[in-house]
Design a protein around this motif. Structure first.
Motif, PDB file in Angstrom:
ATOM      1  N   ASN A  94      -6.696 -10.836  -0.954  1.00  0.00           N
ATOM      2  CA  ASN A  94      -7.674 -10.411   0.043  1.00  0.00           C
ATOM      3  C   ASN A  94      -7.579 -11.191   1.344  1.00  0.00           C
ATOM      4  O   ASN A  94      -7.515 -10.613   2.426  1.00  0.00           O
ATOM      5  CB  ASN A  94      -9.075 -10.544  -0.550  1.00  0.00           C
ATOM      6  CG  ASN A  94     -10.167 -10.230   0.448  1.00  0.00           C
ATOM      7  OD1 ASN A  94     -10.046  -9.263   1.197  1.00  0.00           O
ATOM      8  ND2 ASN A  94     -11.221 -11.024   0.467  1.00  0.00           N
ATOM      9  N   ASP A  95      -7.571 -12.540   1.254  1.00  0.00           N
ATOM     10  CA  ASP A  95      -7.631 -13.346   2.465  1.00  0.00           C
ATOM     11  C   ASP A  95      -6.292 -13.966   2.837  1.00  0.00           C
ATOM     12  O   ASP A  95      -6.235 -14.879   3.650  1.00  0.00           O
ATOM     13  CB  ASP A  95      -8.697 -14.440   2.330  1.00  0.00           C
ATOM     14  CG  ASP A  95      -8.475 -15.323   1.108  1.00  0.00           C
ATOM     15  OD1 ASP A  95      -7.578 -15.006   0.311  1.00  0.00           O
ATOM     16  OD2 ASP A  95      -9.193 -16.328   0.966  1.00  0.00           O
ATOM     17  N   THR A 231      -5.490  -3.814   1.306  1.00  0.00           N
ATOM     18  CA  THR A 231      -6.509  -4.496   2.093  1.00  0.00           C
ATOM     19  C   THR A 231      -7.905  -4.150   1.576  1.00  0.00           C
ATOM     20  O   THR A 231      -8.119  -3.088   0.988  1.00  0.00           O
ATOM     21  CB  THR A 231      -6.410  -4.105   3.574  1.00  0.00           C
ATOM     22  OG1 THR A 231      -7.381  -4.864   4.323  1.00  0.00           O
ATOM     23  CG2 THR A 231      -6.698  -2.621   3.781  1.00  0.00           C
ATOM     24  N   GLN A 232      -8.824  -5.050   1.793  1.00  0.00           N
ATOM     25  CA  GLN A 232     -10.229  -4.777   1.496  1.00  0.00           C
ATOM     26  C   GLN A 232     -11.036  -4.602   2.776  1.00  0.00           C
ATOM     27  O   GLN A 232     -12.264  -4.511   2.742  1.00  0.00           O
ATOM     28  CB  GLN A 232     -10.790  -5.911   0.640  1.00  0.00           C
ATOM     29  CG  GLN A 232     -10.081  -6.013  -0.710  1.00  0.00           C
ATOM     30  CD  GLN A 232     -10.469  -7.238  -1.506  1.00  0.00           C
ATOM     31  OE1 GLN A 232     -11.631  -7.656  -1.495  1.00  0.00           O
ATOM     32  NE2 GLN A 232      -9.515  -7.831  -2.211  1.00  0.00           N
ATOM     33  N   ASP A 233     -10.349  -4.548   3.893  1.00  0.00           N
ATOM     34  CA  ASP A 233     -10.971  -4.328   5.188  1.00  0.00           C
ATOM     35  C   ASP A 233     -11.391  -2.866   5.295  1.00  0.00           C
ATOM     36  O   ASP A 233     -10.571  -1.956   5.140  1.00  0.00           O
ATOM     37  CB  ASP A 233      -9.978  -4.688   6.287  1.00  0.00           C
ATOM     38  CG  ASP A 233     -10.532  -4.476   7.688  1.00  0.00           C
ATOM     39  OD1 ASP A 233     -11.755  -4.218   7.816  1.00  0.00           O
ATOM     40  OD2 ASP A 233      -9.744  -4.551   8.643  1.00  0.00           O
ATOM     41  N   THR A 234     -12.664  -2.623   5.528  1.00  0.00           N
ATOM     42  CA  THR A 234     -13.166  -1.246   5.613  1.00  0.00           C
ATOM     43  C   THR A 234     -13.094  -0.682   7.028  1.00  0.00           C
ATOM     44  O   THR A 234     -13.451   0.472   7.245  1.00  0.00           O
ATOM     45  CB  THR A 234     -14.622  -1.184   5.122  1.00  0.00           C
ATOM     46  OG1 THR A 234     -15.419  -2.093   5.893  1.00  0.00           O
ATOM     47  CG2 THR A 234     -14.700  -1.563   3.648  1.00  0.00           C
ATOM     48  N   GLY A 235     -12.628  -1.493   7.985  1.00  0.00           N
ATOM     49  CA  GLY A 235     -12.489  -1.004   9.346  1.00  0.00           C
ATOM     50  C   GLY A 235     -11.216  -0.201   9.523  1.00  0.00           C
ATOM     51  O   GLY A 235     -10.467   0.062   8.575  1.00  0.00           O
ATOM     52  N   HIS A 237      -7.521   0.704  10.156  1.00  0.00           N
ATOM     53  CA  HIS A 237      -6.269  -0.012   9.920  1.00  0.00           C
ATOM     54  C   HIS A 237      -5.206   1.009   9.523  1.00  0.00           C
ATOM     55  O   HIS A 237      -5.530   2.136   9.111  1.00  0.00           O
ATOM     56  CB  HIS A 237      -6.436  -1.077   8.821  1.00  0.00           C
ATOM     57  CG  HIS A 237      -6.981  -0.535   7.535  1.00  0.00           C
ATOM     58  ND1 HIS A 237      -8.302  -0.677   7.166  1.00  0.00           N
ATOM     59  CD2 HIS A 237      -6.382   0.155   6.522  1.00  0.00           C
ATOM     60  CE1 HIS A 237      -8.492  -0.103   5.990  1.00  0.00           C
ATOM     61  NE2 HIS A 237      -7.352   0.407   5.587  1.00  0.00           N
ATOM     62  N   HIS A 241      -1.706  -0.530   5.071  1.00  0.00           N
ATOM     63  CA  HIS A 241      -2.499  -1.673   4.622  1.00  0.00           C
ATOM     64  C   HIS A 241      -3.226  -1.368   3.307  1.00  0.00           C
ATOM     65  O   HIS A 241      -3.694  -2.285   2.634  1.00  0.00           O
ATOM     66  CB  HIS A 241      -3.508  -2.083   5.691  1.00  0.00           C
ATOM     67  CG  HIS A 241      -2.875  -2.758   6.864  1.00  0.00           C
ATOM     68  ND1 HIS A 241      -3.577  -3.566   7.738  1.00  0.00           N
ATOM     69  CD2 HIS A 241      -1.585  -2.769   7.313  1.00  0.00           C
ATOM     70  CE1 HIS A 241      -2.761  -4.022   8.672  1.00  0.00           C
ATOM     71  NE2 HIS A 241      -1.549  -3.542   8.438  1.00  0.00           N
ATOM     72  N   ASP A 242      -3.306  -0.085   2.962  1.00  0.00           N
ATOM     73  CA  ASP A 242      -3.932   0.308   1.697  1.00  0.00           C
ATOM     74  C   ASP A 242      -2.909   0.430   0.560  1.00  0.00           C
ATOM     75  O   ASP A 242      -3.271   0.780  -0.557  1.00  0.00           O
ATOM     76  CB  ASP A 242      -4.652   1.654   1.851  1.00  0.00           C
ATOM     77  CG  ASP A 242      -5.917   1.536   2.673  1.00  0.00           C
ATOM     78  OD1 ASP A 242      -6.688   0.583   2.435  1.00  0.00           O
ATOM     79  OD2 ASP A 242      -6.141   2.386   3.551  1.00  0.00           O
ATOM     80  N   ARG A 281       0.752  -4.881   5.285  1.00  0.00           N
ATOM     81  CA  ARG A 281      -0.058  -5.864   6.012  1.00  0.00           C
ATOM     82  C   ARG A 281       0.508  -7.280   6.001  1.00  0.00           C
ATOM     83  O   ARG A 281       0.152  -8.085   6.867  1.00  0.00           O
ATOM     84  CB  ARG A 281      -1.489  -5.869   5.477  1.00  0.00           C
ATOM     85  CG  ARG A 281      -1.669  -6.365   4.057  1.00  0.00           C
ATOM     86  CD  ARG A 281      -3.120  -6.183   3.610  1.00  0.00           C
ATOM     87  NE  ARG A 281      -3.369  -6.694   2.280  1.00  0.00           N
ATOM     88  CZ  ARG A 281      -3.804  -7.923   2.022  1.00  0.00           C
ATOM     89  NH1 ARG A 281      -4.042  -8.758   3.015  1.00  0.00           N
ATOM     90  NH2 ARG A 281      -4.000  -8.310   0.778  1.00  0.00           N
TER      91      ARG A 281
END
Length: 504
Positions: A94-95, A231-235, A237, A241-242, A281
């Motif tokens: 995640n990070d 990614t866990q970013d919901t914005g 992208h 990234h998924d 990513r």
């Protein structure tokens, strides 16, 4: 009595494992395989998924080793690599990049075609087994279909232009996802087995590469396996990234580069494949792909739905028949459960053949019950992730509120487990056992010590008393620092303070 002849339908991993078991209990074991089997580790039409990475989980390794003693050593001698993923693989979580350290899990990395070649060599050491190639199974011979005495008594086949019939005391269906056995049983009078299904629209795409010569590889390549999680970013992208992306090492200084996703169109041409790898990513993924030499076209697979044919729920399941591998339960291949689940089913068959003398109702009922218990373990793992997608279809879709909960909490729970595993050996070992099908998700979820370890880690994290830094910059190379000794010091009550993102 058990009888003298067993017939196995299909010569892939599931069928070969079953044949190895049957050879100890039947005078004659005949494997019917549609393809002409290659002498070496080569692809064949009947196993299109061989072009993608395959993990042989620890439970599967042990099961195959019991069926074929020396299998693991033979696989390594043929080029398979025994590695420790936590030390030999770089994981982008995640990070950012996860820290590197030793762990409880090892794995043999190889191609699917090498696994099958080694298995075929082991099978051919057993004189009771005959593999007949170029044979298409066309039906079953049965009596009393659907009745209490209903039994499968043999198979019908075609070899070239010649039709034939083989009588059998036991038939093993290892024909895979597309098995027609349930249809043949239906035509003979048995009801269709209930089916549990869930298709989360997974698509994955792979290409094979030669690695650069050892003296020309980048200095940053301490790792052999590279994994980038979605990614866990919901914005906003890029789609890439998924992706769940793997740079997967195999024998012969080669790698399979694989990218997959839930519900996203995947590249299927060489130029779009490499462009997509560049947009994953973590920058190292595309960079690694670019310095390797492609040796294949791009292979894409969409047939990834979970499907479980529940023969155990029939009031009168047919005597004389068992199903193993994908023919009974096919999983989303992302979860690497297929070969290991097939080997575990073969081992159940071995135990029952050893314990019982007759292929009667009690034998088949017990086999189905024990197989169901074994398959529950990987099925629950597959459902835990695939049920979270609102575009999933099938009998096992869940209510919207449950789906929202699954989508909301699955990643935070996974993040907490992987972070805690860096410093808590019990949590790391338990999670590895679940991943390897040695423990069920239910056992983990009801383990007080497991959740105590996570809670303790979260408290220490809030207090700034964690030992191992995390979140290394995913635009940089994965750091090669080995934190094993640091975590050992912590386990002896000697915490070393460090910020959670200290070493970016």
């Amino acid at each position: 009595m058990r009888g003298t002849t067993a017939v196995v339908l299909g010569g892939s991993v599931a069928g070969l494992c079953a044949a190895g078991v049957l050879a100890r209990h039947f005078d004659e074991v005949i494997v019917l395989e549609r393809d002409r089997l290659p002498p070496d580790a080569e692809h064949r039409r009947g196993v299109p998924q061989s072009k993608h990475p395959h993990f042989l989980l620890n439970s599967g390794r042990r099961a195959i080793g019991e069926i074929f003693p020396g299998f693991e050593e033979a696989l390594i001698a043929a080029g398979g690599m025994l590695l420790m993923p936590s030390l030999d693989a770089a994981y982008c979580e995640n990070d950012g990049w996860a820290p590197r350290k030793s762990g409880s899990m090892t794995m043999i990395y190889s191609s699917r075609v090498l696994i099958e070649r080694v298995l075929r060599e082991k099978v051919r050491e057993l004189p009771a087994i005959e593999i007949r190639e170029g044979v298409t199974v066309t039906g079953l011979r049965t009596t009393g279909g659907g009745s209490a005495a209903g039994r499968v008594e043999g198979v019908e086949f075609r070899a070239g232009d010649v039709d034939g019939h083989l009588p059998a005391d036991l038939v093993v269906d290892a024909l895979g996802r597309g098995s027609s056995v349930a249809d043949w049983l239906g035509a003979a009078g048995w009801p269709a087995p209930p089916e549990k299904t869930l298709d989360a629209k997974v698509t994955y795409t792979s290409r094979w590469y030669d690695l650069p010569p050892a003296d020309k590889r980048p200095d940053s390549w301490w790792w052999q396996h590279l994994v980038v999680t979605p990614t866990q970013d919901t914005g906003a992208h890029p789609d890439e990234h998924d992706f769940l992306s793997n740079f997967f090492p195999i024998e012969g200084d080669r790698a399979i580069v694989c990218m997959g996703s839930w519900g996203i169109q995947m590249p299927r041409q060489a130029d779009s494949f490499e462009a997509a790898a560049d947009r994953v990513r973590a920058a190292a993924f595309g960079q690694a792909t670019r310095v390797c030499t492609p040796t294949s076209e791009v292979h894409l697979t969409r047939s990834t739905g979970n499907k479980w044919r529940r023969y155990d729920l029939l009031d009168r399941p047919p005597l004389g028949l068992v199903s193993v591998g994908d023919s009974i339960c096919a999983f989303n291949p992302f979860y690497a459960q297929g070969m290991s689940s097939a080997a575990r089913s073969a081992l159940i068959l071995a135990e029952l053949l050893q314990a019982r003398d007759a292929l009667d109702h009690a034998f088949f009922r017990e086999f189905l019950a024990r197989q169901k218990k074994s398959l529950d373990v990987p099925w629950m793992l597959a459902m835990a992730r695939d049920q979270a997608y609102d575009f999933a279809t099938g009998t096992e879709i869940i209510a919207p509120w449950r789906r929202r909960l699954a989508a909301r909490f699955s990643w935070p729970v996974f993040n907490a487990i992987t972070a805690t595993s860096r410093e808590d050996a019990y949590v790391e070992r338990t999670f590895a056992e679940v991943f390897n099908l040695d423990k069920s998700l239910r056992q983990m979820a009801t383990d007080p010590r497991f959740w105590f370890g996570i809670a303790r880690y979260k408290v220490r994290q809030r207090l700034g008393r964690t030992v191992v830094p995390g979140g290394f910059d995913d635009q940089q190379d994965p750091p090669g620092t080995d934190f094993t000794d640091v975590t050992r010091g912590a386990s002896h009550g000697q915490p070393v303070r460090s910020g959670s993102r200290a070493a970016r």
